[in-house]
Each structure stands twice: as C-alpha cells, then as structure tokens.
Design a protein around this motif. Structure first.
Motif, PDB file in Angstrom:
ATOM      1  N   GLN A 161       0.816  -1.218   0.000  1.00 15.04           N
ATOM      2  CA  GLN A 161       0.000   0.000   0.000  1.00 15.04           C
ATOM      3  C   GLN A 161       0.852   1.272   0.000  1.00 15.04           C
ATOM      4  OE1 GLN A 161      -3.373   0.436  -0.269  1.00 15.04           O
ATOM      5  NE2 GLN A 161      -3.444  -1.742  -0.736  1.00 15.04           N
ATOM      6  N   ARG A 162       1.932   1.269   0.766  1.00 14.07           N
ATOM      7  CA  ARG A 162       2.773   2.461   0.823  1.00 14.07           C
ATOM      8  C   ARG A 162       3.432   2.734  -0.527  1.00 14.07           C
ATOM      9  NH1 ARG A 162       6.714   3.808   5.598  1.00 14.07           N
ATOM     10  NH2 ARG A 162       6.837   1.566   5.663  1.00 14.07           N
ATOM     11  N   ARG A 175       0.894   4.170  -2.865  1.00 10.56           N
ATOM     12  CA  ARG A 175       0.598   5.575  -2.529  1.00 10.56           C
ATOM     13  C   ARG A 175       1.738   6.491  -2.965  1.00 10.56           C
ATOM     14  NH1 ARG A 175      -2.901   9.422  -2.255  1.00 10.56           N
ATOM     15  NH2 ARG A 175      -2.750  10.756  -0.449  1.00 10.56           N
ATOM     16  N   GLN A 206       1.536   6.885  -6.681  1.00  9.45           N
ATOM     17  CA  GLN A 206       0.378   7.706  -7.028  1.00  9.45           C
ATOM     18  C   GLN A 206       0.687   9.190  -6.814  1.00  9.45           C
ATOM     19  OE1 GLN A 206      -3.035   7.097  -4.521  1.00  9.45           O
ATOM     20  NE2 GLN A 206      -4.331   8.459  -5.715  1.00  9.45           N
TER      21      GLN A 206
END
Length: 75
Positions: A29-30, A33, A36
């Motif tokens: 997830q990190r 992110r 992104q």
C-alpha cells in the motif's frame, strides 16, 4: 490529426491501466501511494511529510516499486 491524438490517448489510458493493475498485484500500500503521489507531481519531500516517513525511505520505496513494475512488465 484528431484521430492520431485519440489513438495515442487510448494507448496511454491502456498503459496506465496495465500499470495500475500490476501495482495492485505487486506493490504494498505504501509503495502504491508513493507512486500515485509521485505521478500527481508531488516531490519526495512532500510525500515524506504526507506519509510521516523520512525522504530517504520514500526514495527507496519508490525505486523498489518502479523496479518491481519494470521487471513484471518486461521494460
């Protein structure tokens, strides 16, 4: 001229979708992110502040994420 631009836009959209799907499959997830935010134009320092981690960690995670995606996509 418009047709070639539309074709290129469709190709870019397809490429982005391929990368997004690979990122969901391969990255934590990190890392997702970080990529992104980076794609949205955020600097490493701004991302570090947003995620409350050192800038060096952001750079390292970004490098690892890009490497994973390149290996997976064969680029």
């Amino acid at each position: 001229m418009a047709d070639s631009r539309e074709l290129r836009e469709r190709e870019l959209a397809a490429d982005r979708e391929t990368v997004r799907m690979a990122a969901e499959e391969l990255l934590n997830q990190r890392q997702q992110r970080i990529l992104q935010l980076s794609f949205e134009g955020w600097s490493v320092q701004d991302i570090a502040r947003e995620l409350n981690v050192p800038a060096e960690r952001v750079s390292d995670e970004k490098y690892k994420a890009i490497r994973k995606l390149r290996e997976h996509l064969g680029k």
